[in-house]
Design an enzyme around this catalytic site. Structure first.
Site: not given
Length: 278
Positions: A67, A127
């Protein structure tokens, strides 16, 4: 014209539900000359793979670890993908590729569909990239209060902290071990890997928070079962996966009317089949 092609890329990718969802869409839309495949591909091979594609390719879905790399290789990056710091979709534009992030739409739509679309305060467990997309989705839903991200290692929360700065949204980072002190909120989002949130089941069951757990298999998780048992609303990862795929089909085919019901039925049937075979 050559048959149209699309695929999901990542490593590992064999488990992906995307081929089932996209293929169901093509069938319902009468796109008999469209196909959607699986390609095992890591970061070092993505550039050469893109260079070798012909004009029949209409789009690519990207999973981890591609990504962030997609942003470097795209000729055009949408504002949302840039803010989040990652793209899960590449669509051809001229001689190059445009990078999109439909994970944000998937998360926002899944929450809204489940009636959890207007939380006042939110805690996010984890996170990483999904946490960053979650933060962008919360912004789209109008959440204005600071979002608390609980990380196993707060020193590795830079990705989501950078996304928060680009989005202009206040963010607080704290240790995941301190979860019990941060549960007086409307919604907990777990972006942790499968089973990782289950160790916090007692904390979640004792809180007032609804739960969005991005895991879609095996489902329900222990944490989700416990929250539902005390009357909390629970959203699983499948609706997120479904709606990000719906957005991808729109981008790749150019069609506004995408058969959500057919895609949902096909995905749920495949998950049931996998559960029975496990």
């Amino acid at each position: 014209m050559a048959p149209a092609r699309a695929a999901v890329l990542g490593s590992p990718v064999a488990h992906s539900l995307s081929p089932v969802l996209h293929t169901a869409a093509y069938a319902a839309m009468g796109l008999d000359d469209w196909s959607y495949g699986l390609v095992e591909c890591d970061e070092k091979w993505l550039a050469s793979f893109l260079d070798g594609l012909g004009p029949e390719w209409r789009g690519l879905s990207l999973t981890m670890p591609l990504k962030r790399r997609a942003l470097d290789l795209a000729d055009e990056v949408t504002g949302l993908a840039e803010q989040v710091g990652g793209a899960n979709t590449l669509v051809p534009r001229g001689r190059g590729w445009a990078a999109y992030n439909t994970d944000v739409t998937g998360i926002a739509t899944a929450l809204t569909e489940a009636g959890v679309g207007a939380p006042r305060d939110v805690v996010v467990l984890g996170a990483g990239a999904t946490a960053a997309s979650t933060l962008a989705a919360l912004c789209e839903l109008g959440v204005s209060a600071p979002v608390t991200v609980l990380a196993r290692d707060t020193g590795r929360a830079g990705e989501v902290a950078d996304a928060a700065r680009r989005l202009g949204h206040p963010l607080e980072v704290a240790p995941l071990a301190d979860l019990g002190a941060h549960l007086d909120v409307d919604l907990v989002v777990s972006s942790l890997p499968s089973g990782a949130a289950d160790r916090y089941t007692e904390h979640l069951a004792a809180s007032r928070a609804d739960l969005f757990d991005v895991v879609y298999a095996p489902w329900p998780t222990r944490a989700a079962t416990a929250v539902a048992a005390r009357g909390g609303r629970v959203v699983g990862g499948f609706p997120m996966l479904l709606h990000q795929a719906v957005a991808q089909v729109r981008l790749m085919t150019g069609a506004d009317d995408v058969p959500v019901a057919a895609m949902r039925a096909a995905g749920e049937a495949e998950l049931e089949r996998r559960a029975a075979a496990a």
